[in-house]
Motif scaffolding. Sequence first.
Motif, PDB file in Angstrom:
ATOM      1  N   MET A   1       0.834  -1.189   0.000  1.00 51.31           N
ATOM      2  CA  MET A   1       0.000   0.000   0.000  1.00 51.31           C
ATOM      3  C   MET A   1       0.878   1.252   0.000  1.00 51.31           C
ATOM      4  SD  MET A   1      -3.070  -1.266   0.061  1.00 51.31           S
ATOM      5  CE  MET A   1      -3.981   0.253   0.292  1.00 51.31           C
ATOM      6  N   LEU A   2       0.416   2.269  -0.734  1.00 52.71           N
ATOM      7  CA  LEU A   2       1.036   3.590  -0.704  1.00 52.71           C
ATOM      8  C   LEU A   2      -0.032   4.603  -0.299  1.00 52.71           C
ATOM      9  CD1 LEU A   2       3.238   3.499  -3.939  1.00 52.71           C
ATOM     10  CD2 LEU A   2       3.968   3.149  -1.567  1.00 52.71           C
ATOM     11  N   TYR A   3       0.419   5.781   0.143  1.00 50.69           N
ATOM     12  CA  TYR A   3      -0.515   6.766   0.694  1.00 50.69           C
ATOM     13  C   TYR A   3      -0.173   8.161   0.181  1.00 50.69           C
ATOM     14  CZ  TYR A   3      -1.339   2.865   3.832  1.00 50.69           C
ATOM     15  OH  TYR A   3      -1.618   1.614   4.326  1.00 50.69           O
ATOM     16  N   THR A   4      -1.209   8.932  -0.077  1.00 54.77           N
ATOM     17  CA  THR A   4      -1.047  10.329  -0.463  1.00 54.77           C
ATOM     18  C   THR A   4      -1.955  11.190   0.417  1.00 54.77           C
ATOM     19  OG1 THR A   4      -2.725  10.045  -2.189  1.00 54.77           O
ATOM     20  CG2 THR A   4      -0.411   9.870  -2.864  1.00 54.77           C
ATOM     21  N   ILE A   5      -1.742  12.503   0.341  1.00 58.22           N
ATOM     22  CA  ILE A   5      -2.562  13.441   1.113  1.00 58.22           C
ATOM     23  C   ILE A   5      -3.412  14.255   0.152  1.00 58.22           C
ATOM     24  CG2 ILE A   5      -2.517  15.492   2.594  1.00 58.22           C
ATOM     25  CD1 ILE A   5      -0.003  14.327   3.900  1.00 58.22           C
ATOM     26  N   TYR A   6      -4.701  14.227   0.401  1.00 60.23           N
ATOM     27  CA  TYR A   6      -5.644  14.962  -0.430  1.00 60.23           C
ATOM     28  C   TYR A   6      -6.269  16.117   0.343  1.00 60.23           C
ATOM     29  CZ  TYR A   6      -5.993  12.186  -4.701  1.00 60.23           C
ATOM     30  OH  TYR A   6      -5.740  11.594  -5.907  1.00 60.23           O
ATOM     31  N   ALA A   7      -6.509  17.189  -0.390  1.00 60.82           N
ATOM     32  CA  ALA A   7      -7.385  18.265   0.070  1.00 60.82           C
ATOM     33  C   ALA A   7      -8.687  18.096  -0.692  1.00 60.82           C
ATOM     34  CB  ALA A   7      -6.760  19.626  -0.218  1.00 60.82           C
ATOM     35  N   ASP A   8      -9.801  18.092   0.029  1.00 56.29           N
ATOM     36  CA  ASP A   8     -11.053  17.689  -0.585  1.00 56.29           C
ATOM     37  C   ASP A   8     -12.175  18.681  -0.290  1.00 56.29           C
ATOM     38  OD1 ASP A   8     -12.542  15.247  -1.859  1.00 56.29           O
ATOM     39  OD2 ASP A   8     -13.767  15.839  -0.147  1.00 56.29           O
ATOM     40  N   ARG A   9     -12.906  19.032  -1.327  1.00 57.70           N
ATOM     41  CA  ARG A   9     -14.136  19.798  -1.179  1.00 57.70           C
ATOM     42  C   ARG A   9     -15.281  18.840  -1.446  1.00 57.70           C
ATOM     43  NH1 ARG A   9     -13.766  24.538  -4.751  1.00 57.70           N
ATOM     44  NH2 ARG A   9     -12.798  25.672  -3.016  1.00 57.70           N
ATOM     45  N   ILE A  10     -16.155  18.647  -0.477  1.00 58.90           N
ATOM     46  CA  ILE A  10     -17.178  17.612  -0.534  1.00 58.90           C
ATOM     47  C   ILE A  10     -17.968  17.667  -1.835  1.00 58.90           C
ATOM     48  CG2 ILE A  10     -19.259  16.699   0.582  1.00 58.90           C
ATOM     49  CD1 ILE A  10     -18.178  17.797   3.215  1.00 58.90           C
ATOM     50  N   LEU A  11     -18.067  16.518  -2.497  1.00 59.50           N
ATOM     51  CA  LEU A  11     -18.840  16.356  -3.734  1.00 59.50           C
ATOM     52  C   LEU A  11     -18.386  17.306  -4.844  1.00 59.50           C
ATOM     53  CD1 LEU A  11     -22.447  15.991  -2.242  1.00 59.50           C
ATOM     54  CD2 LEU A  11     -20.843  14.183  -2.868  1.00 59.50           C
ATOM     55  N   SER A  12     -17.131  17.759  -4.747  1.00 59.37           N
ATOM     56  CA  SER A  12     -16.648  18.708  -5.749  1.00 59.37           C
ATOM     57  C   SER A  12     -15.187  18.414  -6.052  1.00 59.37           C
ATOM     58  CB  SER A  12     -16.846  20.142  -5.242  1.00 59.37           C
ATOM     59  OG  SER A  12     -16.435  21.072  -6.210  1.00 59.37           O
ATOM     60  N   ASN A  13     -14.320  19.414  -5.847  1.00 62.84           N
ATOM     61  CA  ASN A  13     -12.918  19.306  -6.246  1.00 62.84           C
ATOM     62  C   ASN A  13     -12.089  18.498  -5.255  1.00 62.84           C
ATOM     63  OD1 ASN A  13     -14.159  22.127  -6.682  1.00 62.84           O
ATOM     64  ND2 ASN A  13     -12.776  21.892  -8.420  1.00 62.84           N
TER      65      ASN A  13
ATOM     66  N   VAL B   1       4.371  10.791  -2.076  1.00 62.32           N
ATOM     67  CA  VAL B   1       3.911   9.454  -1.712  1.00 62.32           C
ATOM     68  C   VAL B   1       4.547   9.019  -0.399  1.00 62.32           C
ATOM     69  CG1 VAL B   1       3.801   7.043  -2.426  1.00 62.32           C
ATOM     70  CG2 VAL B   1       3.587   8.856  -4.133  1.00 62.32           C
ATOM     71  N   PHE B   2       3.715   8.457   0.500  1.00 56.88           N
ATOM     72  CA  PHE B   2       4.170   7.967   1.797  1.00 56.88           C
ATOM     73  C   PHE B   2       4.050   6.445   1.824  1.00 56.88           C
ATOM     74  CE2 PHE B   2       2.638  12.234   2.307  1.00 56.88           C
ATOM     75  CZ  PHE B   2       3.513  12.842   3.192  1.00 56.88           C
ATOM     76  N   SER B   3       4.942   5.814   2.557  1.00 51.23           N
ATOM     77  CA  SER B   3       4.937   4.353   2.619  1.00 51.23           C
ATOM     78  C   SER B   3       3.996   3.817   3.691  1.00 51.23           C
ATOM     79  CB  SER B   3       6.353   3.825   2.888  1.00 51.23           C
ATOM     80  OG  SER B   3       6.847   4.331   4.121  1.00 51.23           O
ATOM     81  N   SER B   4       3.492   4.697   4.569  1.00 51.25           N
ATOM     82  CA  SER B   4       2.561   4.269   5.612  1.00 51.25           C
ATOM     83  C   SER B   4       1.575   5.386   5.916  1.00 51.25           C
ATOM     84  CB  SER B   4       3.300   3.879   6.898  1.00 51.25           C
ATOM     85  OG  SER B   4       3.847   5.023   7.516  1.00 51.25           O
TER      86      SER B   4
ATOM     87  N   GLN C   1       0.043  10.900   8.174  1.00 50.67           N
ATOM     88  CA  GLN C   1      -0.637  11.621   9.255  1.00 50.67           C
ATOM     89  C   GLN C   1       0.358  12.475  10.045  1.00 50.67           C
ATOM     90  OE1 GLN C   1      -3.743  11.946   9.620  1.00 50.67           O
ATOM     91  NE2 GLN C   1      -4.803  10.115   8.909  1.00 50.67           N
ATOM     92  N   GLU C   2       1.560  11.953  10.240  1.00 52.07           N
ATOM     93  CA  GLU C   2       2.576  12.714  10.959  1.00 52.07           C
ATOM     94  C   GLU C   2       2.960  13.970  10.176  1.00 52.07           C
ATOM     95  OE1 GLU C   2       7.077  12.171  12.840  1.00 52.07           O
ATOM     96  OE2 GLU C   2       6.014  10.457  11.993  1.00 52.07           O
ATOM     97  N   TRP C   3       3.075  13.857   8.851  1.00 50.88           N
ATOM     98  CA  TRP C   3       3.368  15.029   8.014  1.00 50.88           C
ATOM     99  C   TRP C   3       2.277  16.080   8.170  1.00 50.88           C
ATOM    100  CZ3 TRP C   3       1.388  18.132   4.293  1.00 50.88           C
ATOM    101  CH2 TRP C   3       2.284  18.896   3.529  1.00 50.88           C
ATOM    102  N   LEU C   4       1.025  15.640   8.130  1.00 49.74           N
ATOM    103  CA  LEU C   4      -0.093  16.579   8.290  1.00 49.74           C
ATOM    104  C   LEU C   4      -0.084  17.234   9.666  1.00 49.74           C
ATOM    105  CD1 LEU C   4      -3.358  15.071   6.732  1.00 49.74           C
ATOM    106  CD2 LEU C   4      -2.279  17.260   6.198  1.00 49.74           C
ATOM    107  N   SER C   5       0.278  16.467  10.687  1.00 49.91           N
ATOM    108  CA  SER C   5       0.236  16.982  12.064  1.00 49.91           C
ATOM    109  C   SER C   5       1.222  18.115  12.305  1.00 49.91           C
ATOM    110  CB  SER C   5       0.497  15.847  13.060  1.00 49.91           C
ATOM    111  OG  SER C   5       1.859  15.430  12.999  1.00 49.91           O
ATOM    112  N   THR C   6       2.220  18.252  11.429  1.00 52.44           N
ATOM    113  CA  THR C   6       3.212  19.317  11.603  1.00 52.44           C
ATOM    114  C   THR C   6       2.778  20.622  10.921  1.00 52.44           C
ATOM    115  OG1 THR C   6       4.458  18.715   9.597  1.00 52.44           O
ATOM    116  CG2 THR C   6       5.044  17.591  11.662  1.00 52.44           C
ATOM    117  N   LYS C   7       1.626  20.601  10.235  1.00 51.41           N
ATOM    118  CA  LYS C   7       1.171  21.771   9.480  1.00 51.41           C
ATOM    119  C   LYS C   7      -0.060  22.402  10.142  1.00 51.41           C
ATOM    120  CE  LYS C   7       4.195  20.281   6.527  1.00 51.41           C
ATOM    121  NZ  LYS C   7       5.546  20.866   6.460  1.00 51.41           N
TER     122      LYS C   7
END
Length: 205
Positions: free
Chosen positions: A1-13, A38-41, A46-52
């Motif tokens: 499994m690989l992981y990415t970070i998305y910014a999401d607008r509900i039912l849109s972009n 791309v993250f390996s876990s 989540q740790e990357w996001l937590s620093t922002k």
Amino acid sequence: MLYTIYADRILSNAWVLQQDGTFKEKDRNDLDQENDYVFSSEEAAQEWLSTKEELLVNGKMVEVDKLIYGPEDISFYVQAHRLEKPKQAYPTKEELATLILNGNDSEHNSLVIDFDGKAHLIPLKGRMPNSLTGYAVRFETFGAENGYVGTEKSLNHLDHTYQCLLEGWLDHLVYGSTSYRDYSENEFTVEELLKQIENEINKYN
């Protein structure tokens, strides 16, 4: 499994984090290993996001922990991407029955399917259900002292729960992302779901 970070607008972009730190608008679940960050876990993402505290998306600074109220709000989430077949095609109803019968009704329990296709009943022991990460499917939590696990009577919900798990597992296989289920859509029978699951698995190398 690989992981990415998305910014999401509900039912849109939707926008995905790029290696240069920007967010690029693209289809959900579309993985570009050359340009996406791309993250390996899931934990690493989540740790990357937590620093922002804030991130620039579509020309605007967006709070990472912003509460979502309307269709124009943007939220951030970690997206899983499946690249290969699971070790097990799906959990069987017999395996699910065994998990339920062996559960401890004095504790809250979360029923999940891992990325290998195996079901687990996890005692929460003071944890919040949404703290469980790293699973393909999470079913609604079985509350303590409600008789959902631990006795033959607990199997009264077996058919419904199995249907929900298979629907969530199929969603994961089709879209790659994690799936939460607390009800059954009953659009397909169990037999139809199993056939669709096998068809999806056969698409992977």
